[in-house]
Design a protein around this motif. Structure first.
Motif, PDB file in Angstrom:
ATOM      1  N   ALA A 140       2.638   7.493  -9.260  1.00  0.00           N
ATOM      2  CA  ALA A 140       3.618   8.379  -9.882  1.00  0.00           C
ATOM      3  C   ALA A 140       4.715   7.607 -10.602  1.00  0.00           C
ATOM      4  CB  ALA A 140       4.221   9.299  -8.820  1.00  0.00           C
ATOM      5  N   ASP A 141       5.027   6.400 -10.134  1.00  0.00           N
ATOM      6  CA  ASP A 141       6.071   5.606 -10.783  1.00  0.00           C
ATOM      7  C   ASP A 141       5.518   4.671 -11.849  1.00  0.00           C
ATOM      8  OD1 ASP A 141       4.754   3.767  -9.249  1.00  0.00           O
ATOM      9  OD2 ASP A 141       6.514   3.014  -8.193  1.00  0.00           O
ATOM     10  N   GLY A 142       4.246   4.824 -12.198  1.00  0.00           N
ATOM     11  CA  GLY A 142       3.645   4.027 -13.262  1.00  0.00           C
ATOM     12  C   GLY A 142       3.038   2.723 -12.800  1.00  0.00           C
ATOM     13  N   ALA A 143       3.214   2.356 -11.542  1.00  0.00           N
ATOM     14  CA  ALA A 143       2.697   1.080 -11.049  1.00  0.00           C
ATOM     15  C   ALA A 143       1.177   1.120 -10.946  1.00  0.00           C
ATOM     16  CB  ALA A 143       3.306   0.758  -9.687  1.00  0.00           C
ATOM     17  N   THR A 144       0.541   0.018 -11.273  1.00  0.00           N
ATOM     18  CA  THR A 144      -0.907  -0.132 -11.146  1.00  0.00           C
ATOM     19  C   THR A 144      -1.223  -0.898  -9.865  1.00  0.00           C
ATOM     20  OG1 THR A 144      -0.881  -2.244 -12.334  1.00  0.00           O
ATOM     21  CG2 THR A 144      -1.160  -0.230 -13.663  1.00  0.00           C
ATOM     22  N   PRO A 145      -2.494  -0.913  -9.439  1.00  0.00           N
ATOM     23  CA  PRO A 145      -2.853  -1.741  -8.274  1.00  0.00           C
ATOM     24  C   PRO A 145      -2.468  -3.206  -8.461  1.00  0.00           C
ATOM     25  CG  PRO A 145      -4.624  -0.195  -8.752  1.00  0.00           C
ATOM     26  CD  PRO A 145      -3.622  -0.052  -9.869  1.00  0.00           C
ATOM     27  N   LEU A 146      -2.612  -3.735  -9.684  1.00  0.00           N
ATOM     28  CA  LEU A 146      -2.236  -5.127  -9.941  1.00  0.00           C
ATOM     29  C   LEU A 146      -0.735  -5.319  -9.764  1.00  0.00           C
ATOM     30  CD1 LEU A 146      -2.937  -7.982 -10.868  1.00  0.00           C
ATOM     31  CD2 LEU A 146      -2.726  -7.199 -13.236  1.00  0.00           C
TER      32      LEU A 146
END
Length: 574
Positions: free
Chosen positions: A271-277
């Motif tokens: 939801a905050d735009g963060a990716t797994p990487l």
């Protein structure tokens, strides 16, 4: 009281006094404490009372009514629950068959005999209890069925019995956690049992987590595979927008991450735009980052703050920086408005700074207006961060790599002077810092760096020796007239924190000027101490030797002067 007693008779113990120290030398601290309690309760009377919440308590009081001790009233365990706990199947059978036994009567709020049997894993007792109708799906005060209790305690035989008798495998507790969700201790056999009885695999708890996400968190590939085959969806996110793949990367679960990459989108965003990487980088999971990069994870997707994984790695100071540099676009870095150099220097990550410089990141990259506004001093360069942190090693690396010391509104040289760090001041001046710069927001008629260096006379003299303008300090248009409070040198030197050094400061400055007139303000300072009166003698007319020295210095220049084939003493004089 039902407290354990020490190994001596109460009568003999009570006949002893505490003055007889030798009699207690062989007792442990616990024994001494027990003895003290027993004595304090001697000649006391006991009363019962109920608290406002309905809890029954016991009070021990002396005859004068003073309170000695109080505690909860001891609860005697129900015979049926005691027999279940001890696994006494014959006793349980007798009690179950007894007409006076009410199996629906809890021992504590909502806790029935069937829950007791499931908790302690007493399969035989459980079978006897389930012979009575209406027991199997009863819930505790937390909403737990006997099946959920047995699953959470990993009692496989009890789970088999309950499912075989028709227990509903989809009844959750009040946190919406189902028995399948509670298989969080990695028990594939119980998971298989539940799946064989048709449990719903995608039920979510109150925070949106599924059984698959729980299995991922435990790094159990076997259970993950079982759940996916049973129809579990790998793209269901919890209330934070986090999917099972994200959970694996976030918690550093390499095995489940490798398994999920066969099924899920490697660049899915929370939801905050963060990716797994991004998340693996933030948590410092090097193996996870290495795996994600090898599977072409996008390193140029920013999080909510607009930062890339490389920014986060630079901030943390990990070896992940070296992995991310080749797959991070420098153009994308520029669009973020902040360089990884800023992040590294702000946290004093010198090793990361060196790596970034070697990788060709621009040492003169400036913060965007939006990023700069986050700082009260409106800093913009990595060099400024290094100077304000008093990190001389970082200052040296940045300057050697070509950092410009004159880009910030408030110059790094002024910061170094304010901190009194002559080593940093020297480095900055040697690399072209503008000594005579002013502050646009607070203009002065003299070099602004003098405001921060006047109290450090060796530093002040160093700045004057390397091109600092001295004449502007005497450029006062008011002469002997009253001085308004403006930013002239004579007013600046009059502030309480500096005026005590006014005499030595004026004395130093006069060595760097020719004919000047001392205004009334400066004369007032020199007249304030008798020891300073001799300084006025340096005022006009100045000796010809002094004037010649200044003229030669002006014509030749300070840098060229040091290279002239002249005796060392003469160069030092000039």
């Amino acid at each position: 009281m039902a407290a354990p007693r020490i190994s001596r008779s109460t009568s003999s113990a009570s006949s002893l006094t505490f003055d007889d120290y030798s009699l207690y030398s062989n007792l442990s601290e616990d024994e001494l404490l027990q003895l003290a309690i027993e004595r304090s309760l001697t000649d006391t009377h006991i009363s019962l009372f109920v608290t406002g919440s309905g809890k029954r308590m016991v009070a021990y009081r002396r005859h004068d009514g003073s309170l000695v001790h109080f505690c909860p009233e001891p609860e005697e365990e129900e015979p049926l629950f005691k027999a279940i706990r001890e696994g006494d199947a014959s006793r349980v059978k007798v009690l179950v068959m007894c007409p006076a036994t009410n199996l629906m009567l809890p021992s504590k709020p909502g806790w029935l005999a069937v829950h007791q049997a499931a908790w302690f894993g007493k399969e035989t007792c459980l079978r006897m209890l389930l012979s009575q109708p209406g027991m199997i799906n009863k819930r505790t005060e937390r909403g737990e069925t006997a099946l959920l209790v047995a699953v959470s305690r990993e009692h496989l035989e009890c789970v088999e019995v309950l499912l075989g008798r028709g227990a509903d495998p989809d009844i959750p507790n009040y946190d919406k956690e189902t028995p399948l969700y509670k298989c969080e201790r990695s028990n594939p056999a119980i998971v298989a049992l539940l799946l064989n009885h048709g449990v719903v695999v995608n039920t979510r708890c109150i925070q949106g987590w599924t059984a698959l996400q729980e299995a991922v968190g435990q790094n159990n590939v076997e259970i993950c595979e079982m759940l996916l085959k049973a129809g579990a969806k790998h793209n269901i996110s919890n209330m934070y927008g986090i999917t099972p793949l994200f959970t694996a990367a976030q918690s550093g679960q390499l095995a489940t991450l490798r398994f999920l990459l066969k099924h899920a989108d490697i660049n899915s965003q929370a939801a905050d735009g963060a990716t797994p990487l991004y998340e693996a980088t933030k948590n410092g999971h090097e193996q996870i980052v290495e795996l994600l990069i090898s599977q072409n994870a996008d390193a140029n997707k920013p999080g909510k703050r607009g930062l890339l994984p490389l920014h986060i790695a630079a901030q943390r100071g990990s070896d992940i920086v070296s992995m991310l540099i080749p797959v991070t676009s420098k153009a994308r870095v520029r669009r973020t408005g902040i360089s990884p150099l800023h992040m590294a220097v702000e946290r004093n990550r010198d090793d990361v700074l060196e790596t970034l410089i070697e990788a060709g990141f621009d040492v003169n990259a400036q913060l965007s207006e939006e990023q700069s506004q986050l700082y009260e001093d409106r800093r913009s360069t990595a060099l400024y961060f290094a100077v304000i942190n008093n990190n001389i090693n970082a200052v040296r690396m940045l300057l050697a790599a070509g950092a410009d010391p004159n880009l910030d509104v408030f110059k790094p040289l002024m910061v170094a002077a304010r901190q009194g760090c002559i080593q940093t001041v020297t480095l900055l001046v040697e690399h072209g810092a503008d000594i005579n710069a002013t502050i646009p927001t607070h203009p002065t008629t003299f070099p602004a760096v003098y405001m921060f260096s006047m109290k450090y006379l060796p530093m002040f003299k160093y700045l004057l020796d390397h091109g600092g303008h001295a004449l502007s300090c005497f450029d006062c248009t008011y002469g002997s007239r009253p001085h308004p409070p403006i930013k002239t040198f004579c007013e600046m030197i009059s502030v309480p924190s500096i005026c005590r050094w006014a005499g030595p400061i004026i004395d130093v400055l006069l060595d760097y000027v020719g004919h000047v007139t001392l205004c009334s303000r400066l004369m007032e300072h020199l007249d304030s101490y008798s020891e300073w009166s001799s300084i006025k003698e340096k005022a006009p007319p100045r000796p010809l030797l002094h004037l010649c020295r200044l003229q030669i210095l002006q014509l030749v220049g300070r840098r060229r002067l040091k290279k002239l084939p002249l005796p060392g003493g003469l160069i030092r004089f000039l």
